[in-house]
Design an enzyme around this catalytic site. Sequence first.
Site, PDB file in Angstrom:
ATOM      1  N   ASP A  13      -7.131  -5.852 -28.973  1.00 57.65           N
ATOM      2  CA  ASP A  13      -5.927  -5.719 -28.136  1.00 57.65           C
ATOM      3  C   ASP A  13      -6.242  -5.339 -26.692  1.00 57.65           C
ATOM      4  OD1 ASP A  13      -4.431  -6.267 -30.415  1.00 57.65           O
ATOM      5  OD2 ASP A  13      -4.330  -4.149 -30.964  1.00 57.65           O
ATOM      6  N   LYS A  16      -7.132  -9.884 -24.192  1.00 57.30           N
ATOM      7  CA  LYS A  16      -7.893 -11.139 -24.199  1.00 57.30           C
ATOM      8  C   LYS A  16      -6.987 -12.337 -23.935  1.00 57.30           C
ATOM      9  CE  LYS A  16      -9.178 -10.102 -28.421  1.00 57.30           C
ATOM     10  NZ  LYS A  16      -8.694  -8.714 -28.533  1.00 57.30           N
ATOM     11  N   LYS A  18      -4.196 -12.635 -22.244  1.00 57.55           N
ATOM     12  CA  LYS A  18      -3.850 -12.790 -20.822  1.00 57.55           C
ATOM     13  C   LYS A  18      -5.013 -13.436 -20.076  1.00 57.55           C
ATOM     14  CE  LYS A  18      -3.651 -10.545 -16.429  1.00 57.55           C
ATOM     15  NZ  LYS A  18      -3.130  -9.620 -15.461  1.00 57.55           N
ATOM     16  N   GLY A  40      -3.321 -11.007 -32.536  1.00 54.12           N
ATOM     17  CA  GLY A  40      -2.053 -11.172 -31.822  1.00 54.12           C
ATOM     18  C   GLY A  40      -2.370 -11.133 -30.345  1.00 54.12           C
ATOM     19  N   HIS A  41      -2.391 -12.289 -29.714  1.00 52.00           N
ATOM     20  CA  HIS A  41      -2.776 -12.379 -28.298  1.00 52.00           C
ATOM     21  C   HIS A  41      -1.524 -12.677 -27.476  1.00 52.00           C
ATOM     22  CE1 HIS A  41      -7.197 -13.410 -29.505  1.00 52.00           C
ATOM     23  NE2 HIS A  41      -6.759 -12.263 -29.991  1.00 52.00           N
ATOM     24  N   GLN A 224      -9.996  -9.877 -32.228  1.00 55.91           N
ATOM     25  CA  GLN A 224     -10.400  -8.489 -32.538  1.00 55.91           C
ATOM     26  C   GLN A 224     -11.323  -7.981 -31.424  1.00 55.91           C
ATOM     27  OE1 GLN A 224     -10.641 -10.875 -35.581  1.00 55.91           O
ATOM     28  NE2 GLN A 224      -8.482 -10.400 -35.486  1.00 55.91           N
ATOM     29  N   VAL A 300       1.122  -7.765 -33.961  1.00 54.14           N
ATOM     30  CA  VAL A 300       1.278  -8.437 -35.255  1.00 54.14           C
ATOM     31  C   VAL A 300       2.077  -7.571 -36.219  1.00 54.14           C
ATOM     32  CG1 VAL A 300       0.005  -9.265 -37.288  1.00 54.14           C
ATOM     33  CG2 VAL A 300      -0.850  -9.748 -35.009  1.00 54.14           C
ATOM     34  N   THR A 301       1.718  -6.306 -36.322  1.00 56.28           N
ATOM     35  CA  THR A 301       2.333  -5.453 -37.345  1.00 56.28           C
ATOM     36  C   THR A 301       3.351  -4.477 -36.767  1.00 56.28           C
ATOM     37  OG1 THR A 301       0.567  -3.842 -37.056  1.00 56.28           O
ATOM     38  CG2 THR A 301       0.247  -5.499 -38.775  1.00 56.28           C
ATOM     39  N   ARG A 305      -0.251   1.937 -31.803  1.00 57.89           N
ATOM     40  CA  ARG A 305      -1.706   1.958 -31.626  1.00 57.89           C
ATOM     41  C   ARG A 305      -2.147   3.372 -31.291  1.00 57.89           C
ATOM     42  NH1 ARG A 305      -1.419  -3.292 -27.729  1.00 57.89           N
ATOM     43  NH2 ARG A 305      -1.258  -4.872 -29.341  1.00 57.89           N
ATOM     44  N   LYS A 331      -5.089  -3.094 -17.829  1.00 60.06           N
ATOM     45  CA  LYS A 331      -4.091  -2.043 -17.981  1.00 60.06           C
ATOM     46  C   LYS A 331      -4.365  -0.806 -17.123  1.00 60.06           C
ATOM     47  CE  LYS A 331      -1.663  -2.568 -21.835  1.00 60.06           C
ATOM     48  NZ  LYS A 331      -1.173  -2.701 -23.217  1.00 60.06           N
ATOM     49  N   GLY A 415      -1.167  -5.637 -14.716  1.00 55.91           N
ATOM     50  CA  GLY A 415       0.115  -6.005 -15.320  1.00 55.91           C
ATOM     51  C   GLY A 415      -0.105  -7.171 -16.257  1.00 55.91           C
TER      52      GLY A 415
HETATM   53  P1  GDP Z   1      -5.232  -9.151 -27.095  1.00 58.53           P
HETATM   54  O1  GDP Z   1      -5.100  -9.093 -28.575  1.00 58.53           O
HETATM   55  O2  GDP Z   1      -6.572  -8.700 -26.612  1.00 58.53           O
HETATM   56  O3  GDP Z   1      -4.866 -10.491 -26.519  1.00 58.53           O
HETATM   57  O4  GDP Z   1      -4.191  -8.091 -26.504  1.00 58.53           O
HETATM   58  P2  GDP Z   1      -2.668  -7.872 -27.023  1.00 58.53           P
HETATM   59  O5  GDP Z   1      -1.844  -9.002 -26.569  1.00 58.53           O
HETATM   60  O6  GDP Z   1      -2.638  -7.527 -28.461  1.00 58.53           O
HETATM   61  O7  GDP Z   1      -2.329  -6.516 -26.263  1.00 58.53           O
HETATM   62  C1  GDP Z   1      -2.416  -6.411 -24.882  1.00 58.53           C
HETATM   63  C2  GDP Z   1      -1.026  -6.046 -24.353  1.00 58.53           C
HETATM   64  O8  GDP Z   1      -1.140  -5.573 -23.031  1.00 58.53           O
HETATM   65  C3  GDP Z   1      -0.085  -7.239 -24.270  1.00 58.53           C
HETATM   66  O9  GDP Z   1       1.226  -6.809 -24.515  1.00 58.53           O
HETATM   67  C4  GDP Z   1      -0.240  -7.719 -22.835  1.00 58.53           C
HETATM   68  O10 GDP Z   1       0.918  -8.400 -22.358  1.00 58.53           O
HETATM   69  C5  GDP Z   1      -0.416  -6.410 -22.130  1.00 58.53           C
HETATM   70  N1  GDP Z   1      -1.255  -6.445 -20.924  1.00 58.53           N
HETATM   71  C6  GDP Z   1      -2.377  -7.163 -20.674  1.00 58.53           C
HETATM   72  N2  GDP Z   1      -2.922  -6.798 -19.483  1.00 58.53           N
HETATM   73  C7  GDP Z   1      -2.129  -5.836 -18.982  1.00 58.53           C
HETATM   74  C8  GDP Z   1      -2.189  -5.025 -17.801  1.00 58.53           C
HETATM   75  O11 GDP Z   1      -3.085  -5.117 -16.981  1.00 58.53           O
HETATM   76  N3  GDP Z   1      -1.196  -4.115 -17.646  1.00 58.53           N
HETATM   77  C9  GDP Z   1      -0.182  -3.950 -18.528  1.00 58.53           C
HETATM   78  N4  GDP Z   1       0.734  -3.033 -18.286  1.00 58.53           N
HETATM   79  N5  GDP Z   1      -0.104  -4.688 -19.653  1.00 58.53           N
HETATM   80  C10 GDP Z   1      -1.065  -5.600 -19.880  1.00 58.53           C
HETATM   81  P1  IMO Z   2      -6.615  -8.927 -31.634  1.00 60.64           P
HETATM   82  O1  IMO Z   2      -7.316 -10.259 -31.693  1.00 60.64           O
HETATM   83  C1  IMO Z   2      -6.572  -4.819 -33.119  1.00 60.64           C
HETATM   84  C2  IMO Z   2      -7.817  -4.207 -37.278  1.00 60.64           C
HETATM   85  C3  IMO Z   2      -6.793  -3.749 -38.293  1.00 60.64           C
HETATM   86  C4  IMO Z   2      -7.691  -2.944 -39.208  1.00 60.64           C
HETATM   87  C5  IMO Z   2      -8.988  -3.750 -39.222  1.00 60.64           C
HETATM   88  C6  IMO Z   2      -9.124  -4.693 -40.406  1.00 60.64           C
HETATM   89  O2  IMO Z   2      -5.156  -9.036 -31.381  1.00 60.64           O
HETATM   90  O3  IMO Z   2      -7.331  -7.987 -30.747  1.00 60.64           O
HETATM   91  P2  IMO Z   2      -7.968  -7.001 -41.044  1.00 60.64           P
HETATM   92  O4  IMO Z   2      -6.532  -7.357 -41.301  1.00 60.64           O
HETATM   93  O5  IMO Z   2      -8.588  -7.793 -39.946  1.00 60.64           O
HETATM   94  O6  IMO Z   2      -8.809  -7.014 -42.276  1.00 60.64           O
HETATM   95  O7  IMO Z   2      -7.931  -5.449 -40.557  1.00 60.64           O
HETATM   96  O8  IMO Z   2      -8.976  -4.512 -38.031  1.00 60.64           O
HETATM   97  N1  IMO Z   2      -7.450  -5.441 -36.542  1.00 60.64           N
HETATM   98  C7  IMO Z   2      -7.095  -5.467 -35.244  1.00 60.64           C
HETATM   99  N2  IMO Z   2      -6.905  -4.442 -34.364  1.00 60.64           N
HETATM  100  N3  IMO Z   2      -6.456  -6.091 -32.705  1.00 60.64           N
HETATM  101  C8  IMO Z   2      -6.681  -7.117 -33.566  1.00 60.64           C
HETATM  102  O9  IMO Z   2      -6.704  -8.407 -33.175  1.00 60.64           O
HETATM  103  C9  IMO Z   2      -6.969  -6.824 -34.913  1.00 60.64           C
HETATM  104  N4  IMO Z   2      -7.215  -7.569 -36.006  1.00 60.64           N
HETATM  105  C10 IMO Z   2      -7.520  -6.720 -36.983  1.00 60.64           C
HETATM  106  O10 IMO Z   2      -5.790  -2.961 -37.691  1.00 60.64           O
HETATM  107  O11 IMO Z   2      -7.989  -1.691 -38.619  1.00 60.64           O
HETATM  108 MG    MG Z   3      -3.846  -8.226 -30.032  1.00 60.30          MG
END
Ligand code: GDP
Ligand code: IMO
Ligand code: MG
Length: 434
Positions: A13, A16, A18, A40-41, A224, A300-301, A305, A331, A415
Amino acid sequence: MSNIVILGAQWGDEGKGKLVDMLAGRFDYIVRYQGGHNAGHTIWIGDRKFVLRLVPSGILRDGKTAVIGNGLVVDPLALLEEAEQLRAAGIDVNLRLKISNRAQVLLPSHRLVEKISEAVPGKVAIGTTLRGIGPCYEDKAGRRGIRMADLMDAEYFPEAARQVIADHVTRARAFGVMDEVNPDQIIAQYLAAAEKLRPLVCDTAYLLKGAMQSGKNLLFEGAQGTMLDLDHGTYPFVTSSSACAGGASTGTGVPPTKLDAVIGVSKAYITRVGGGPFPTEALDAAGDLIRNRGHEFGSVTGRPRRCGWFDAPLLKYSATLNGFETMVLTKLDVLDELEKIPVCVGYKIGGHVTTEMPATVRELAKAEPVYEELPGWMCSTEGISDWDALPSRAKDYVQFLEKLTGVEAGCVSTGPERTQTVVRAGSIFAGLMG
Ligand code: GDP
Ligand code: IMO
Ligand code: MG
């Protein structure tokens, strides 16, 4: 030609999605190499939000090909649902997506098996996403798995699936997991899904080889993060795939010799979802502030965090494993209201200070972070896209992290949107934007 891997440097999270969306303009193919719909991207374009799980984040760009590599576990029903959501937003996935015929097929009964470890009282739960990811990779390693090419074979698939499902049900029942499973229904649903996906399934290793031969650029999108990597993460509190840079090769069939650079994505702080040790976790009001300002709830869930302070030993470990010399620091704006910002510079374990990552979660759980505290900048950095426009304390903070980790922050995100990004002069990103 330039093929670049973008991956999470922490526990996932990091932002990635973005970054991949932002850089995808300069690449022809955007390739996922591991994981499944546990990812969940999130991508924001204006006031439109997209959360991509299986489909690579480059799908939002016209003229790009998105590829699901052999290293993924694919739930065909989840993929079709995601494709439908994208279609409703005006993106025709059929024109842009390819799926490896060697990717594993995730069945609903994989979720049943996951309940054995995650929901049976008395067992240590990992805190997984409960999507069946781990059990599907177990079947892959156990050489019982069903692959996309098998799903496409209407003569082979029903009997193969029946056997795998029967095995799942037997194991689940032995542990008192009694959920209903209807193999006939699953097989019928999956065969119907196969017909919809058939035009997209191919040998993506050859597809990517051909693309490279004709001078196309590939962007690899990790899911991940390094600390969730099956080999290198905080085992057993990890996911079941290779999130590190090596996975980009094994999970796609693109040889390691063809990977030109790796970029790590790291938050300016750190978060984790699920169980496992987390040395710099902030269990106080500051942690709540980060969670609220950063909207740190699983995409996703929906789970909150766990939030904490930037962990330099962890980042250095990640850079060591993945070989990145540049990172994207995301961030930064979330830290705007903090008076003081602690940064972990080492771990104290059993009276000794180390900057190395211990091998066991038992040792890591004992690690006391050694902090250095930096003054906060106490003003808004939201949306700033020019390095010189950042408050000097924010710049000091970024430079402090660079010095500690030995990794350049070539890009700083302020952002969720594409434009809310500082690209540092002279960094790799300066040539990749657009
Ligand atoms: P990923 O799984 O690595 O793609 O990240 P996620 O989408 O799960 O979580 C990142 C969250 O931070 C998302 O809601 C993005 O829209 C948000 N985000 C990404 N970069 C920034 C940033 O620089 N600032 C803020 N405030 N939010 C951000
Ligand atoms: P992105 O790609 C954050 C975590 C779960 C759990 C562990 C194992 O959005 O960054 P799993 O269902 O994969 O067997 O769960 O990994 N986990 C993540 N945490 N971002 C993710 O994906 C994750 N995918 C799995 O919360 O701790
Ligand atoms: Mg994510």
